[in-house]
Design an enzyme around this catalytic site. Structure first.
Site, mmCIF file in Angstrom:
data_model
loop_
_atom_site.group_PDB
_atom_site.id
_atom_site.type_symbol
_atom_site.label_atom_id
_atom_site.label_comp_id
_atom_site.label_asym_id
_atom_site.label_seq_id
_atom_site.Cartn_x
_atom_site.Cartn_y
_atom_site.Cartn_z
ATOM 1 N N THR A 344 0.777 -1.262 -0.107
ATOM 2 C CA THR A 344 -0.051 0.055 -0.056
ATOM 3 C C THR A 344 0.981 1.372 0.101
ATOM 4 O O THR A 344 2.153 1.218 0.085
ATOM 5 C CB THR A 344 -1.078 -0.012 1.088
ATOM 6 N N ASP A 345 0.150 2.359 0.069
ATOM 7 C CA ASP A 345 0.906 3.632 -0.044
ATOM 8 C C ASP A 345 0.827 4.336 1.183
ATOM 9 O O ASP A 345 1.052 5.512 1.238
ATOM 10 C CB ASP A 345 0.160 4.655 -1.182
ATOM 11 N N SER A 370 1.224 8.692 5.313
ATOM 12 C CA SER A 370 0.530 8.759 3.968
ATOM 13 C C SER A 370 1.696 9.095 2.844
ATOM 14 O O SER A 370 2.084 10.155 3.010
ATOM 15 C CB SER A 370 -0.752 9.786 3.636
ATOM 16 N N ARG A 371 2.045 8.111 2.041
ATOM 17 C CA ARG A 371 3.073 8.283 1.114
ATOM 18 C C ARG A 371 2.635 9.039 -0.289
ATOM 19 O O ARG A 371 3.493 9.469 -1.036
ATOM 20 C CB ARG A 371 3.831 6.842 0.685
ATOM 21 N N VAL A 372 1.487 9.509 -0.409
ATOM 22 C CA VAL A 372 0.856 10.058 -1.499
ATOM 23 C C VAL A 372 0.066 11.228 -1.152
ATOM 24 O O VAL A 372 0.293 12.376 -1.782
ATOM 25 C CB VAL A 372 -0.097 8.964 -2.628
#
Length: 514
Positions: A344-345, A370-372
């Protein structure tokens, strides 16, 4: 009784037409492949006599029982049952359907409760589908994807401000049992009302009572109007639980291909992995780590890879995935959680300690990421709460260390007092998601220190009044924020002054009554 000439001629004409059709009809023999059941278990069967069967082909057993061919061995086929197989016995006939497992899709499924094969569970009549699609499909190619740029608001202050999610992102929700994972997912669904987002809630291995409560809550809150519920409950055969998330994703992809935004909740993929482990062991597949089959990582990665934001030339639709995973004793390094974290992101981690203290939602900001989402977050959030995540994590560490010391300097005490108020403001009751202006009204006041002199018990009472401030007194600024424009320092100061004035007016009557 004599027949009239008109009726007689009509009958003669009709029979002549029948005779003509029958004389022209040529009977073509059709090959039907029939196998035989050699073994029946609780949730699987082994059959012989179908050498040409395909992998993942749907098979028809007696009593309208369906099966899915998974193991293609030399002399027999391992089949996963999609219905309870108590009525089956060795020697029963099995027929090929010559089609891979597919599910109905279309607008008519919105507001319905179905099982993973597409059979209705809500008593509202049969499903009329636009078409049927295979439950598995290759994910969109890289060239067909677009960057994730539009936020998916959850309505929860702590997530939208500190761990934002974008449309097309895959954000994992994980934590121990009974820490509020499903509550966050349901609040996110409720917050999509009037936002043109189709929601799909997929229950995998959940108790019937828990699923019934979720459906009732969605109906009560008016969210079932734009939501489809796919149910593979704990009483269902493991085969149905196994195909449930794929069926939900196929339904979501239909709407994504129409250019719409879709949110899919998988509740939860830990149960999904367990059902697949059960099936794999029964089908004699070799076990690996924690007895899970070796392809369990590929199983979840090919599912979650289907979540994306499509390019504009393909309609620009998006599929956002919020998979839920259960940890045991806060063990984030267990097999399934680490698999999902790497796929997941980002993840939202829920802490049982925070839950027990009544800090709800129990989001552990330090372990969540949260990478995005930072790229999708509205500019107004970044202007107001840009450094809030770091300072909040530092406060939590400082609070833990301060328990070992009785003497603290004034600066440390001020930091602790501010942090406690920030944490109090991040608390939020269930089923009460907040709009962007409502959240920013409170966050601006919090970042500017307007709540610093407020007692902790009074904060929620004051917060309810502050929430309506932007919409009531700064409507143009609210529209500007929602359109994606940033908020200037001057505008921020004006809102802060209005928040401080409102808090001061609200506190005066309270102090007089005291």
């Amino acid at each position: 009784m004599n027949q009239s000439p008109d009726i007689k001629s009509l009958i003669d004409t009709t029979f002549d037409q029948f005779s003509g059709v029958l004389s022209q009809h040529e009977f073509a023999p059709r090959l039907i492949e029939i196998g035989k059941v050699t073994y029946v278990g609780r949730s699987h069967a082994r059959i012989s006599g179908l050498p040409n069967v395909q992998s993942e082909e749907l098979l028809q057993f007696p009593h309208h029982i369906l099966g899915l061919a998974l193991n293609l061995d030399e002399h027999e086929v391992g089949v996963v049952l999609l219905d309870h197989g108590e009525q089956l016995t060795a020697g029963d006939e099995v027929r090929r359907t010559h089609r891979l497992l597919d599910v109905p899709v279309g607008e008519s499924l919105i507001g319905r409760v179905i099982d993973p094969v597409g059979r209705p569970l809500d008593g509202h009549g049969p499903i009329t589908a636009a078409e049927r699609r295979p439950y598995e499909r290759d994910p969109a190619a890289i060239i067909d994807r677009a960057p994730v740029t539009v936020p998916l608001q959850t309505g929860l202050k702590v997530i939208d401000a500190l761990i934002p999610i974008g449309r097309g992102q895959r954000e994992l929700i994980l934590g121990d049992r009974q820490t509020g994972k499903t509550a966050i997912a349901i609040d996110t669904i409720l917050n999509q009302k009037n936002k043109d987002v189709i929601c799909i809630y997929c229950a995998i291995g959940q108790r019937n009572t828990a699923v019934a409560k979720v459906i009732d809550d969605l109906r009560t809150q008016g969210a079932l109007e734009y939501t489809t519920v796919v149910v593979g409950e704990s009483d269902a055969p493991p085969g149905l639980q196994f195909v449930a998330p794929y069926a939900a994703t196929t339904l979501g992809e239909y709407f994504m291909d129409q250019g719409q935004d879709v949110l899919v909740i998988y509740d939860d993929l830990t149960s999904h992995a367990r059902s697949y482990r059960e099936l794999s062991l029964l089908l004699r597949r070799p076990p690996g780590r924690e007895a899970f089959p070796g392809d369990i990582f590929y199983l979840h990665s090919r599912l979650l890879e289907r979540s994306t934001h499509l390019a504009d030339r393909l309609g620009g639709g998006s599929l956002t995935a919020l998979p839920i995973a259960e940890t045991e004793a806060q063990n984030l390094s267990a097999y399934i959680p680490t698999n999902l974290i790497s796929i997941t992101d980002g993840q939202i981690y829920l802490s049982p300690q925070l839950f027990q203290k009544g800090i709800l939602p129990a989001v552990d900001v330090g372990r969540s990421v949260s990478r995005v989402g930072g790229k999708t977050q509205l500019p107004a959030y970044r202007a107001v709460a840009g450094d809030l995540r770091l300072s909040y994590s530092q406060f939590e560490e400082l609070e833990a260390f301060s328990r070992f010391s009785s003497r603290l300097d004034s600066e440390t005490l001020a930091t602790l007092e501010r942090g406690r108020r920030v944490r109090e403001i991040f608390k939020q009751p269930q089923y009460q998601p907040l709009s962007v202006p409502e959240q920013l009204s409170v966050l601006i006041g919090m970042a500017g220190g307007a709540f610093d002199k407020t007692g902790l018990p009074q904060i929620h009472h004051l917060e309810e009044q502050v929430q309506r401030l932007l919409d009531n007194e700064f409507p143009d600024l609210s529209e500007q924020i929602l359109s994606g424009k940033t908020i200037t320092a001057t505008e921020q100061k004006s809102v802060l002054n209005a928040v401080s004035e409102l808090i001061q007016q609200s506190q005066n009557p309270l102090s007089e009554t005291d």
